[in-house]
Design a protein around this motif. Structure first.
Motif, PDB file in Angstrom:
ATOM      1  N   TYR A 329      66.096  74.177  30.432  1.00  0.00           N
ATOM      2  CA  TYR A 329      64.830  73.628  29.938  1.00  0.00           C
ATOM      3  C   TYR A 329      65.058  72.824  28.657  1.00  0.00           C
ATOM      4  CZ  TYR A 329      60.238  73.661  27.654  1.00  0.00           C
ATOM      5  OH  TYR A 329      59.089  73.305  26.994  1.00  0.00           O
ATOM      6  N   LEU A 330      65.835  73.385  27.738  1.00  0.00           N
ATOM      7  CA  LEU A 330      66.115  72.693  26.476  1.00  0.00           C
ATOM      8  C   LEU A 330      66.888  71.404  26.723  1.00  0.00           C
ATOM      9  CD1 LEU A 330      67.039  75.667  24.095  1.00  0.00           C
ATOM     10  CD2 LEU A 330      64.878  74.432  24.279  1.00  0.00           C
ATOM     11  N   GLU A 331      67.786  71.441  27.710  1.00  0.00           N
ATOM     12  CA  GLU A 331      68.558  70.238  28.042  1.00  0.00           C
ATOM     13  C   GLU A 331      67.620  69.141  28.560  1.00  0.00           C
ATOM     14  OE1 GLU A 331      71.766  68.833  31.445  1.00  0.00           O
ATOM     15  OE2 GLU A 331      71.792  70.940  30.792  1.00  0.00           O
ATOM     16  N   ILE A 332      66.678  69.525  29.426  1.00  0.00           N
ATOM     17  CA  ILE A 332      65.723  68.559  29.971  1.00  0.00           C
ATOM     18  C   ILE A 332      64.833  67.999  28.861  1.00  0.00           C
ATOM     19  CG2 ILE A 332      63.712  68.312  31.493  1.00  0.00           C
ATOM     20  CD1 ILE A 332      65.022  70.427  33.316  1.00  0.00           C
ATOM     21  N   GLN A 333      64.415  68.881  27.943  1.00  0.00           N
ATOM     22  CA  GLN A 333      63.535  68.477  26.848  1.00  0.00           C
ATOM     23  C   GLN A 333      64.278  67.709  25.745  1.00  0.00           C
ATOM     24  OE1 GLN A 333      60.053  69.094  26.473  1.00  0.00           O
ATOM     25  NE2 GLN A 333      60.221  69.550  28.643  1.00  0.00           N
ATOM     26  N   GLY A 334      65.605  67.794  25.767  1.00  0.00           N
ATOM     27  CA  GLY A 334      66.384  67.132  24.741  1.00  0.00           C
ATOM     28  C   GLY A 334      66.230  67.784  23.378  1.00  0.00           C
ATOM     29  N   LYS A 335      66.126  69.129  23.366  1.00  0.00           N
ATOM     30  CA  LYS A 335      65.926  69.866  22.114  1.00  0.00           C
ATOM     31  C   LYS A 335      67.058  70.855  21.898  1.00  0.00           C
ATOM     32  CE  LYS A 335      60.874  69.862  22.596  1.00  0.00           C
ATOM     33  NZ  LYS A 335      59.693  70.714  22.873  1.00  0.00           N
ATOM     34  N   THR A 336      67.342  71.122  20.634  1.00  0.00           N
ATOM     35  CA  THR A 336      68.281  72.187  20.306  1.00  0.00           C
ATOM     36  C   THR A 336      67.514  73.500  20.266  1.00  0.00           C
ATOM     37  OG1 THR A 336      67.918  72.015  17.920  1.00  0.00           O
ATOM     38  CG2 THR A 336      69.615  70.589  18.891  1.00  0.00           C
ATOM     39  N   ALA A 337      68.264  74.620  20.273  1.00  0.00           N
ATOM     40  CA  ALA A 337      67.622  75.934  20.191  1.00  0.00           C
ATOM     41  C   ALA A 337      66.861  76.072  18.876  1.00  0.00           C
ATOM     42  CB  ALA A 337      68.674  77.031  20.325  1.00  0.00           C
ATOM     43  N   GLU A 338      67.411  75.507  17.817  1.00  0.00           N
ATOM     44  CA  GLU A 338      66.753  75.583  16.506  1.00  0.00           C
ATOM     45  C   GLU A 338      65.441  74.801  16.505  1.00  0.00           C
ATOM     46  OE1 GLU A 338      69.919  74.800  16.997  1.00  0.00           O
ATOM     47  OE2 GLU A 338      70.875  76.640  16.252  1.00  0.00           O
ATOM     48  N   GLU A 339      65.450  73.613  17.106  1.00  0.00           N
ATOM     49  CA  GLU A 339      64.226  72.806  17.193  1.00  0.00           C
ATOM     50  C   GLU A 339      63.170  73.511  18.035  1.00  0.00           C
ATOM     51  OE1 GLU A 339      66.104  68.262  16.886  1.00  0.00           O
ATOM     52  OE2 GLU A 339      65.955  69.295  18.831  1.00  0.00           O
ATOM     53  N   PHE A 340      63.615  74.122  19.127  1.00  0.00           N
ATOM     54  CA  PHE A 340      62.693  74.857  19.991  1.00  0.00           C
ATOM     55  C   PHE A 340      62.058  76.029  19.245  1.00  0.00           C
ATOM     56  CE2 PHE A 340      62.279  78.614  22.795  1.00  0.00           C
ATOM     57  CZ  PHE A 340      61.238  78.166  23.595  1.00  0.00           C
ATOM     58  N   ASP A 341      62.878  76.806  18.529  1.00  0.00           N
ATOM     59  CA  ASP A 341      62.356  77.959  17.787  1.00  0.00           C
ATOM     60  C   ASP A 341      61.354  77.519  16.713  1.00  0.00           C
ATOM     61  OD1 ASP A 341      63.826  79.727  19.279  1.00  0.00           O
ATOM     62  OD2 ASP A 341      65.474  79.880  17.851  1.00  0.00           O
ATOM     63  N   ALA A 342      61.662  76.416  16.017  1.00  0.00           N
ATOM     64  CA  ALA A 342      60.763  75.917  14.972  1.00  0.00           C
ATOM     65  C   ALA A 342      59.431  75.466  15.577  1.00  0.00           C
ATOM     66  CB  ALA A 342      61.423  74.765  14.225  1.00  0.00           C
ATOM     67  N   GLU A 343      59.506  74.809  16.719  1.00  0.00           N
ATOM     68  CA  GLU A 343      58.289  74.339  17.395  1.00  0.00           C
ATOM     69  C   GLU A 343      57.448  75.523  17.880  1.00  0.00           C
ATOM     70  OE1 GLU A 343      57.935  72.268  21.548  1.00  0.00           O
ATOM     71  OE2 GLU A 343      58.481  70.744  20.084  1.00  0.00           O
ATOM     72  N   LEU A 344      58.129  76.530  18.416  1.00  0.00           N
ATOM     73  CA  LEU A 344      57.433  77.717  18.914  1.00  0.00           C
ATOM     74  C   LEU A 344      56.730  78.446  17.771  1.00  0.00           C
ATOM     75  CD1 LEU A 344      57.159  78.979  21.738  1.00  0.00           C
ATOM     76  CD2 LEU A 344      58.991  80.563  21.117  1.00  0.00           C
ATOM     77  N   LYS A 345      57.404  78.542  16.620  1.00  0.00           N
ATOM     78  CA  LYS A 345      56.803  79.194  15.456  1.00  0.00           C
ATOM     79  C   LYS A 345      55.583  78.422  14.981  1.00  0.00           C
ATOM     80  CE  LYS A 345      57.818  80.888  10.792  1.00  0.00           C
ATOM     81  NZ  LYS A 345      58.820  80.984   9.707  1.00  0.00           N
ATOM     82  N   GLU A 346      55.675  77.089  14.970  1.00  0.00           N
ATOM     83  CA  GLU A 346      54.546  76.259  14.547  1.00  0.00           C
ATOM     84  C   GLU A 346      53.345  76.453  15.476  1.00  0.00           C
ATOM     85  OE1 GLU A 346      53.508  71.500  13.992  1.00  0.00           O
ATOM     86  OE2 GLU A 346      55.591  72.157  14.080  1.00  0.00           O
ATOM     87  N   GLN A 347      53.615  76.500  16.776  1.00  0.00           N
ATOM     88  CA  GLN A 347      52.541  76.711  17.749  1.00  0.00           C
ATOM     89  C   GLN A 347      51.908  78.088  17.581  1.00  0.00           C
ATOM     90  OE1 GLN A 347      54.652  76.130  21.406  1.00  0.00           O
ATOM     91  NE2 GLN A 347      54.534  73.885  21.324  1.00  0.00           N
ATOM     92  N   ALA A 348      52.741  79.106  17.352  1.00  0.00           N
ATOM     93  CA  ALA A 348      52.231  80.466  17.174  1.00  0.00           C
ATOM     94  C   ALA A 348      51.366  80.552  15.920  1.00  0.00           C
ATOM     95  CB  ALA A 348      53.390  81.454  17.097  1.00  0.00           C
ATOM     96  N   GLU A 349      51.800  79.915  14.836  1.00  0.00           N
ATOM     97  CA  GLU A 349      51.011  79.910  13.602  1.00  0.00           C
ATOM     98  C   GLU A 349      49.652  79.260  13.834  1.00  0.00           C
ATOM     99  OE1 GLU A 349      53.355  77.998  10.616  1.00  0.00           O
ATOM    100  OE2 GLU A 349      54.300  79.865   9.949  1.00  0.00           O
TER     101      GLU A 349
END
Length: 459
Positions: A329-349
């Motif tokens: 999924y991250l490969e398709i989205q073109g995101k690193t694990a760190e970018e994904f985690d930061a985005e997920l945290k922002e959405q949760a907040e």
């Protein structure tokens, strides 16, 4: 019982509770009764063992432990209610003192909803897309309808883009034909991109009986992800034939007698759709501006749990249904694990802030939820879940989740209230009155969907 509250930070408190020993009597009696049913002592019938014998044989400490475990939830709840707290999650309990016959003391640390000050939100202004239906939009809509009534006919020529070819496929990896790598009679529309990378180029220009080979990465099966040599045989070529755009087509494809009437209806439907999209855009933008207005202290444990829940749902439900893992999924989205985690945290907040703020507005504006509103919301959630309304309603009641649904509708109504107070303009500078655009029930339900998306609770 005595209790006191110490505020550790804006989102966490410590309760200190002292319980006179006589208030443990009911739990002590229940403890003796439970132990009585679990043990046997020679000379006594099960269930009839005296308390003093249980103390002697099994220890008074075991009884006290059982009694305290039984009593703690009740005393904790009493202390929470007495302090008028809104706890989030489970408390961390520590028994500080237990004197047999005298006193039970314990502390309980728990996250709580922060106190929020809701400012005047009538000054919020947002700009949304103007509702414009162009002739091009109408023609595209009519063409889509026309496409649904297309027919196919065999042709004696080379296959071209848009044609439907019937093919037999054979996949080899390292020179060996895969057991699950053979398929016959597969219909494929050239240019659709729905089968294998490279097949469009391979079959374009082939006539019936033609053969080609190409290399492609397999998207499923036993050798998923591996490069394979694909042999493709074309057994049929069919061209799509679209019906003529005339009054006869309008009568075939709709309830209208003329093509002009069909186009007029398309314009009306597209305008309604774009008005709904405009209302949703307004609600999303107003919610974003509302969140910017209010300082919301963030309970760290609640945020951590929310991030973990969202990640678990994505990995084990959404991606699983798509046949993907997180790495793919991250490969398709073109995101690193760190970018994904930061985005997920922002959405949760954002989700947590949305719930806190709108719940506060529900209380401030005394927003209520009617039975009809709840029923309509339940019907939509049932449809989204793939269950019948009766099945969904039964699951909600049995799961004790009726208050959750009521809360979702109430927050949707609260957002609709804020949007009504805000100034919404389109890109042409025209002020939009959303109440004139939609029925009230539709506006509330649309706002509820916006809230669910922000909170991550879509069905």
């Amino acid at each position: 019982m005595k209790s006191a509250v110490e505020t550790l930070n804006p989102t966490r408190v410590r309760l200190t509770v002292e319980v006179p020993f006589e208030e443990l009597k009911a739990s002590l009696d229940a403890a003796y009764k439970k132990i009585n049913q679990q043990v046997t002592v020679k000379g006594f019938r099960q269930g009839k063992i005296p308390a003093r014998v249980i103390d002697q044989r099994f220890g008074r400490g075991a009884v006290l432990e059982e009694a305290v475990n039984d009593a703690l939830p009740k005393f904790y709840t009493e202390a929470v209610n007495e302090a008028d707290l809104n706890p989030l999650g489970q408390p961390e309990v520590d028994i500080t003192e237990l004197k047999d016959g005298e006193l039970l003391s314990f502390t309980a640390e728990v996250d709580v909803r922060p106190a929020l000050e809701i400012p005047d939100y009538s000054g919020i202004e947002v700009t949304v897309d103007a509702v414009e239906v162009t002739d091009e939009d109408i023609e595209k809509s009519v063409e889509q309808l026309r496409d649904r009534f297309a027919t196919t006919a065999p042709v004696e020529r080379a296959a071209a883009e848009g044609d439907i070819v019937t093919v037999n496929l054979e996949a080899k990896v390292d020179g060996e034909v895969l057991e699950d790598g053979v398929a016959e009679g597969v219909d494929y529309t050239i240019g659709s991109g729905q089968l294998l990378d490279g097949i469009d180029e391979a079959v374009t220009g082939l006539e019936v009986g033609g053969t080609a080979t190409f290399t492609s990465e397999l998207k499923g099966g036993s050798a998923e992800g591996k490069e394979a040599e694909i042999k493709v045989d074309v057994t049929a070529v069919k061209a799509r034939e679209l019906p003529a755009l005339d009054d006869e087509f309008a009568q075939l494809a709709s309830e209208f007698d003329t093509l002009d009437e069909l186009r007029a209806d398309s314009r009306k439907r597209l305008a309604q759709m774009k008005k709904f999209e405009q209302a949703t855009q307004a609600q999303e933008k107003v919610l974003d501006e509302l969140i910017k207005l209010i300082e919301v202290p963030m309970p760290e444990k609640l945020l951590e749990d929310e991030v973990n829940t969202r990640k678990h749902n994505l990995e084990h439900h959404q991606l699983g249904q798509m046949g993907l893992d997180l790495a793919k999924y991250l490969e398709i989205q073109g995101k690193t694990a760190e970018e994904f985690d930061a985005e997920l945290k922002e959405q949760a907040e954002k989700g947590i802030k949305t719930q806190f703020i709108l719940d506060e507005i529900v209380n401030k504006e005394k927003v209520g939820v009617g039975q009809e509103e709840l029923t309509e919301h339940l019907m939509r959630r049932a449809q989204s879940s793939g269950m019948s309304p009766d099945q969904f309603a039964q699951a909600v009641v049995e799961g004790g989740q009726v208050p959750m649904l009521v809360g979702e509708v109430a927050r949707g109504k609260a957002l609709a209230t804020v949007v009504e107070a805000a100034t919404v303009k389109d890109t042409n500078g025209q002020v939009i009155d959303l109440d004139e655009e939609d029925e009230t029930a539709e506006t509330v339900e649309a706002a509820t969907e916006v809230v669910e998306a922000a909170e991550g609770t879509e069905a």
